[in-house]
Design an enzyme around this catalytic site. Sequence first.
Site: not given
Length: 144
Positions: A22, A30, A108, A130-132
């Site tokens: 947890h 990306d 970033r 920005y596919g993170n």
Amino acid sequence: MLKGIDPVLGPELLAILRAMGHGDEIVVADANFPAAANAKRLVRADGIDAVRMVRAITSLMPLDDFVPAAAFRMAVVDAPDEVPAITADFARALAHGGYAGPIETVERHAFYARAREAFAIVASGETRLYGNLILKKGVVRPAP
């Protein structure tokens, strides 16, 4: 093969998800993200887009509901208020997994620092910028 488990979740990633506790975080990165340079544990998922990977992960791993947000995206450089189109796709994938909270924005360099502390990084084949996404694991509650 196992029944009911998305086939993009291979044995290494399944072991990582099981080992996480947890509050631990996992990054779905990306193809441009410096994953190998920043990962404590790295899983390659070349050819699989980040949204598909997020959907697969959240089909098994609940996100933390003890905090205001359990999903975090990287801010657009020089345009922190801009929301990349992929964010809506991430939100749909997260909702499919039962997450109704926000996707918070992280600057970033702060995102990179947080990724270095994550339990693991999944390097996807995502080509959209920005596919993170960082996901914070929640509590797995026993079945009633």
